[in-house]
Scaffold this motif. Structure first.
Motif, PDB file in Angstrom:
ATOM      1  N   LYS A  20      -1.354 -16.768   2.442  1.00 60.30           N
ATOM      2  CA  LYS A  20       0.542 -15.865   2.395  1.00 60.30           C
ATOM      3  C   LYS A  20       1.632 -16.285   2.820  1.00 60.30           C
ATOM      4  CE  LYS A  20      -2.937 -12.302   3.321  1.00 60.30           C
ATOM      5  NZ  LYS A  20      -2.788 -11.741   2.886  1.00 60.30           N
ATOM      6  N   PRO A  58       2.335 -11.725   7.811  1.00 63.11           N
ATOM      7  CA  PRO A  58       2.988 -10.959   6.927  1.00 63.11           C
ATOM      8  C   PRO A  58       3.064  -9.647   6.811  1.00 63.11           C
ATOM      9  CG  PRO A  58       0.453 -11.400   6.072  1.00 63.11           C
ATOM     10  CD  PRO A  58       1.019 -11.625   6.942  1.00 63.11           C
ATOM     11  N   TYR A  59       2.457  -9.717   8.642  1.00 63.61           N
ATOM     12  CA  TYR A  59       2.921  -8.094   8.287  1.00 63.61           C
ATOM     13  C   TYR A  59       4.259  -7.590   9.524  1.00 63.61           C
ATOM     14  CZ  TYR A  59      -1.162  -7.834   6.157  1.00 63.61           C
ATOM     15  OH  TYR A  59      -2.235  -7.557   5.173  1.00 63.61           O
ATOM     16  N   GLU A 111       3.224  -0.053   8.776  1.00 66.19           N
ATOM     17  CA  GLU A 111       3.230  -0.383   8.261  1.00 66.19           C
ATOM     18  C   GLU A 111       3.867  -1.584   7.330  1.00 66.19           C
ATOM     19  OE1 GLU A 111      -1.189  -2.170   8.835  1.00 66.19           O
ATOM     20  OE2 GLU A 111      -0.279  -3.737   9.930  1.00 66.19           O
ATOM     21  N   GLU A 113       4.558  -5.233   4.695  1.00 63.70           N
ATOM     22  CA  GLU A 113       4.376  -6.320   4.264  1.00 63.70           C
ATOM     23  C   GLU A 113       5.127  -7.514   4.020  1.00 63.70           C
ATOM     24  OE1 GLU A 113       0.465  -5.766   2.035  1.00 63.70           O
ATOM     25  OE2 GLU A 113       0.264  -8.530   2.448  1.00 63.70           O
ATOM     26  N   PHE A 133      10.445  -6.662   1.906  1.00 65.27           N
ATOM     27  CA  PHE A 133       9.035  -5.518   2.679  1.00 65.27           C
ATOM     28  C   PHE A 133       9.022  -4.589   1.897  1.00 65.27           C
ATOM     29  CE2 PHE A 133      10.095  -8.881   6.096  1.00 65.27           C
ATOM     30  CZ  PHE A 133       9.149  -8.801   6.904  1.00 65.27           C
ATOM     31  N   ALA A 136       2.970  -1.804   3.594  1.00 65.99           N
ATOM     32  CA  ALA A 136       1.499  -2.447   3.464  1.00 65.99           C
ATOM     33  C   ALA A 136       0.614  -1.469   3.044  1.00 65.99           C
ATOM     34  CB  ALA A 136       1.257  -2.386   5.224  1.00 65.99           C
ATOM     35  N   ARG A 138      -3.190  -2.507   3.309  1.00 68.32           N
ATOM     36  CA  ARG A 138      -3.836  -2.260   4.166  1.00 68.32           C
ATOM     37  C   ARG A 138      -4.345  -1.374   4.252  1.00 68.32           C
ATOM     38  NH1 ARG A 138      -3.761  -6.959   8.926  1.00 68.32           N
ATOM     39  NH2 ARG A 138      -2.289  -5.229  10.775  1.00 68.32           N
TER      40      ARG A 138
END
Ligand SMILES: [Zn+2]
Length: 141
Positions: A20, A58-59, A111, A113, A133, A136, A138
């Motif tokens: 990551k 990474p979040y 969010e 990432e 960024f 995200a 997920r």
């Protein structure tokens, strides 16, 4: 064409799948203040011997953003920039990628990432590598 980091020591470039990316910041061992890029002095409690290096990412959460409609000649607009707050607490000023350059493309608080990748090309045609960024992928739990 060569890949050149924006600056040494600011981030980790993944070397294999599953590795990551992360940013390299610092956190105060006394008051918990966290920042990126890292500092040697804590700006909150003003001590100079309490900052320790930490990995960020990474979040992160989106705090604010804007669509840039003018830009330097080597960075054609429109593009999106903003501030995100890492889960570890540090705010990060960043380019935002993988979204439409529109005012309603992102929601505050969503969010985000970390992506380490090409930011632009320099005058010699090298890829300048930095952080950005994206929304995200997920599911937020
Ligand atoms: Zn402190």
């Amino acid at each position: 064409m060569t890949d050149l980091p924006l600056r040494e020591g600011l981030f980790h470039i993944p070397e294999s799948p599953g590795d990551k990316p992360y940013l390299i910041g610092s956190r105060c061992r006394v008051c918990g203040y966290a920042c990126f890029p890292g500092k040697s002095v804590c700006v909150r409690c003003r001590r100079d011997d309490t900052m320790a290096e930490i990995k960020l990412g990474p979040y992160a959460t989106l705090e604010t953003f804007t669509v840039m409609r003018v830009g330097p000649h080597d960075f054609p607009p429109p593009y999106v920039i903003g501030y995100v707050r890492m889960k570890e607490g540090a705010p990060v000023f960043t380019l935002i990628t993988d979204c439409e350059p529109k005012d309603d493309a992102l929601k505050l608080g969503q969010e985000m990432e970390l992506v380490i990748g090409k930011i632009r090309e320099d005058s010699r045609g090298n890829n300048v590598i930095g952080w950005k960024f994206k929304p995200a992928e997920r599911q937020v739990t």
